[in-house]
Motif scaffolding. Structure first.
Motif, PDB file in Angstrom:
ATOM      1  N   PHE A 115       0.818  -1.211   0.000  1.00 21.26           N
ATOM      2  CA  PHE A 115       0.000   0.000   0.000  1.00 21.26           C
ATOM      3  C   PHE A 115       0.858   1.271   0.000  1.00 21.26           C
ATOM      4  CE2 PHE A 115      -3.360  -2.957   1.324  1.00 21.26           C
ATOM      5  CZ  PHE A 115      -4.329  -2.587   0.399  1.00 21.26           C
ATOM      6  N   ALA A 116       2.104   1.168   0.437  1.00 25.07           N
ATOM      7  CA  ALA A 116       3.011   2.310   0.294  1.00 25.07           C
ATOM      8  C   ALA A 116       3.239   2.597  -1.186  1.00 25.07           C
ATOM      9  CB  ALA A 116       4.340   2.015   0.992  1.00 25.07           C
ATOM     10  N   ALA A 117       3.478   1.542  -1.968  1.00 24.18           N
ATOM     11  CA  ALA A 117       3.670   1.707  -3.417  1.00 24.18           C
ATOM     12  C   ALA A 117       2.365   2.101  -4.098  1.00 24.18           C
ATOM     13  CB  ALA A 117       4.205   0.409  -4.008  1.00 24.18           C
ATOM     14  N   PHE A 118       1.252   1.484  -3.697  1.00 27.50           N
ATOM     15  CA  PHE A 118      -0.042   1.712  -4.330  1.00 27.50           C
ATOM     16  C   PHE A 118      -0.523   3.145  -4.126  1.00 27.50           C
ATOM     17  CE2 PHE A 118      -4.733   1.488  -4.328  1.00 27.50           C
ATOM     18  CZ  PHE A 118      -4.944   0.931  -5.578  1.00 27.50           C
ATOM     19  N   PHE A 119      -0.457   3.633  -2.890  1.00 23.42           N
ATOM     20  CA  PHE A 119      -0.956   4.976  -2.612  1.00 23.42           C
ATOM     21  C   PHE A 119      -0.030   6.064  -3.143  1.00 23.42           C
ATOM     22  CE2 PHE A 119      -3.422   3.080   1.135  1.00 23.42           C
ATOM     23  CZ  PHE A 119      -4.594   3.027   0.401  1.00 23.42           C
ATOM     24  N   SER A 135      -9.088  -0.127  -2.992  1.00 20.51           N
ATOM     25  CA  SER A 135      -8.252  -0.337  -1.806  1.00 20.51           C
ATOM     26  C   SER A 135      -8.934  -1.282  -0.826  1.00 20.51           C
ATOM     27  CB  SER A 135      -7.956   1.002  -1.121  1.00 20.51           C
ATOM     28  OG  SER A 135      -7.294   1.890  -1.990  1.00 20.51           O
ATOM     29  N   ALA A 136     -10.249  -1.101  -0.648  1.00 22.54           N
ATOM     30  CA  ALA A 136     -11.010  -1.958   0.265  1.00 22.54           C
ATOM     31  C   ALA A 136     -10.975  -3.413  -0.199  1.00 22.54           C
ATOM     32  CB  ALA A 136     -12.448  -1.469   0.369  1.00 22.54           C
ATOM     33  N   ALA A 164      -4.336   3.486   9.317  1.00 23.99           N
ATOM     34  CA  ALA A 164      -3.307   4.497   9.614  1.00 23.99           C
ATOM     35  C   ALA A 164      -2.570   4.899   8.341  1.00 23.99           C
ATOM     36  CB  ALA A 164      -2.321   3.945  10.644  1.00 23.99           C
ATOM     37  N   ILE A 165      -2.233   3.918   7.497  1.00 22.93           N
ATOM     38  CA  ILE A 165      -1.558   4.213   6.228  1.00 22.93           C
ATOM     39  C   ILE A 165      -2.463   5.058   5.332  1.00 22.93           C
ATOM     40  CG2 ILE A 165      -0.696   3.166   4.088  1.00 22.93           C
ATOM     41  CD1 ILE A 165       0.275   0.806   5.763  1.00 22.93           C
ATOM     42  N   LEU A 166      -3.742   4.702   5.280  1.00 23.43           N
ATOM     43  CA  LEU A 166      -4.703   5.446   4.462  1.00 23.43           C
ATOM     44  C   LEU A 166      -4.809   6.896   4.925  1.00 23.43           C
ATOM     45  CD1 LEU A 166      -6.781   5.251   2.174  1.00 23.43           C
ATOM     46  CD2 LEU A 166      -8.477   4.538   3.880  1.00 23.43           C
ATOM     47  N   PHE A 167      -4.799   7.111   6.226  1.00 28.72           N
ATOM     48  CA  PHE A 167      -4.867   8.466   6.779  1.00 28.72           C
ATOM     49  C   PHE A 167      -3.624   9.275   6.408  1.00 28.72           C
ATOM     50  CE2 PHE A 167      -3.643  11.288  10.318  1.00 28.72           C
ATOM     51  CZ  PHE A 167      -4.681  12.209  10.240  1.00 28.72           C
ATOM     52  N   ILE A 307       5.724   3.687   4.662  1.00 27.73           N
ATOM     53  CA  ILE A 307       6.403   2.519   5.229  1.00 27.73           C
ATOM     54  C   ILE A 307       6.719   2.751   6.702  1.00 27.73           C
ATOM     55  CG2 ILE A 307       8.565   1.202   5.204  1.00 27.73           C
ATOM     56  CD1 ILE A 307       8.573   1.529   2.150  1.00 27.73           C
ATOM     57  N   CYS A 308       7.294   3.905   6.993  1.00 33.07           N
ATOM     58  CA  CYS A 308       7.674   4.217   8.378  1.00 33.07           C
ATOM     59  C   CYS A 308       6.449   4.330   9.286  1.00 33.07           C
ATOM     60  CB  CYS A 308       8.475   5.511   8.418  1.00 33.07           C
ATOM     61  SG  CYS A 308      10.071   5.422   7.598  1.00 33.07           S
ATOM     62  N   CYS A 309       5.425   5.018   8.811  1.00 33.42           N
ATOM     63  CA  CYS A 309       4.213   5.182   9.629  1.00 33.42           C
ATOM     64  C   CYS A 309       3.470   3.858   9.761  1.00 33.42           C
ATOM     65  CB  CYS A 309       3.309   6.245   9.014  1.00 33.42           C
ATOM     66  SG  CYS A 309       3.963   7.918   9.171  1.00 33.42           S
TER      67      CYS A 309
END
Length: 367
Positions: A115-119, A135-136, A164-167, A307-309
């Motif tokens: 999701f880091a790459a996707f977003f 995404s869902a 959290a990643i989505l936010f 990635i970090c978050c």
């Protein structure tokens, strides 16, 4: 793939926090179940090597394989369903070439990377219905497979990490407010429905865990595990009873806590290391989380920040759930305490995640 990095950008503090927490865990595991202590030490050694290697491997190259990693993840989770090794009523492990591991632990790290790459690729469309729907579906597939094992606790933690990643990716506050406006009353309705006689929403064992937590006096036999955990933590007082003690009033020595080296490791830490040792574990978890966030703030791109978050959220949420369960603040559920609980798959995959975070730190944005 491998670049020339500046040593001053290497976050040695993060490595120190992680290793210190793991060492504390190894000592507590040795006291809880000495027979597995050597395996945890081996896991730490493998983890350090993997963390060091990944810290020098350009995470941007790794993200190019986001889709193959996602497909591999789905394949491993499907393998658990059909070929999984059953333990305590759950099939969460598979064995390959004599090595047994838990794919759901690896799944957490893979989903963070994916999701880091996707977003980052679709960051301009993050607040569109189509992207949120896709995404869902993408997160729902692995979550359903994890839930099928069954592993509700990992499903919940992974869902929280995804949110959290989505936010952080830039989800609109209007969408968040709308989601909360739906979620809060829905949660209340859900709680009301599961309290009704003959409900079919939850499995019997899941409902019993909730009822045991809400009404321990009425479910004394089932509540004994969590109540003993609370007693153990409280009995440690300030300095604890000491590691490997033979005290007759020890809850651990009386075998009143099942799986004391895994899900309830914090109970043993509380009893034997006291408030000081328990606080040290919590502080180290907090420092690791904050260090990941600090690295995220200086990331060169959105993917590195996510990635970090994502790793910060994973360590924070999983640690929070584990400690809440052992202290009676949440219903009993099986989730390990990061870097402390026994479990080679969990330990090694967490070290791998930290290694990728370290590489993000080695490539800060240029001012």
């Amino acid at each position: 793939m491998f670049k020339m990095y500046s040593l001053k950008d290497y976050r040695f503090r993060l490595c120190l926090y992680v290793i210190a927490l793991t060492v504390i865990g190894i000592f507590v595991i040795g006291s809880a179940r000495a027979s597995v202590q050597d395996r945890q030490i081996f896991g730490m050694a493998v983890g350090i090597v993997l963390m060091t290697a990944l810290s020098l491997f350009d995470y941007s190259v790794l993200l190019r394989f986001a889709w193959p990693l996602y497909i591999f993840n789905i394949g491993m989770l499907l393998a658990v369903i059909f070929l999984g090794h059953d333990s305590h009523g759950s099939a969460r492990w598979i064995r390959i070439a004599g090595v047994q591991f838990q794919p759901s632990e690896l799944s957490k790290i893979i989903l963070i990377l994916f999701f880091a790459a996707f977003f980052m690729k679709y960051q301009e469309q993050i607040n569109t219905f189509s992207l949120l729907a896709v995404s869902a579906v993408l997160v729902g597939a692995p979550l359903l497979l994890i839930l099928k094992q069954p592993d509700l606790s990992t499903t919940i933690v992974t869902t929280m990490v995804f949110l959290a990643i989505l936010f952080i990716a830039g989800l609109s506050y209007k969408i968040i407010a709308g989601a909360l406006a739906v979620f809060v009353p829905s949660a209340l309705v859900f709680l009301y429905l599961i309290m009704q006689p003959g409900q079919k929403i939850l499995d019997a064992y899941q409902l019993k865990r909730i009822m045991t937590w809400l009404k321990p006096e009425e479910y004394a036999d089932d509540a004994r595990q969590q109540q003993n955990s609370i007693m153990a933590i409280g009995s440690g007082q300030l300095w604890g009873k000491g590691l490997n003690n033979d005290s007759v009033d020890s809850v651990k020595n009386g075998n009143f806590i099942p799986e004391p080296h895994t899900d309830f490791i914090f109970s043993v830490a509380g009893e034997e290391l006291g408030f000081v040792g328990s606080a040290a574990i919590i502080i180290l978890l907090l420092l690791i989380t904050l260090e990941c966030i600090f690295i995220a703030r200086k990331s060169k791109d959105l993917a590195g920040r996510l990635i970090c978050c994502g790793m910060a959220a994973l360590i924070c949420f999983q640690g929070f759930v584990n400690i809440c369960v052992t202290t009676g603040l949440m219903p009993t559920t099986g989730v390990t305490l990061p870097f402390v609980s026994y479990g080679l798959t969990s330990l090694v995959t967490l070290y791998a995640g930290i290694g990728i975070v370290l590489n993000v730190g080695l490539q800060p944005k240029k001012y």
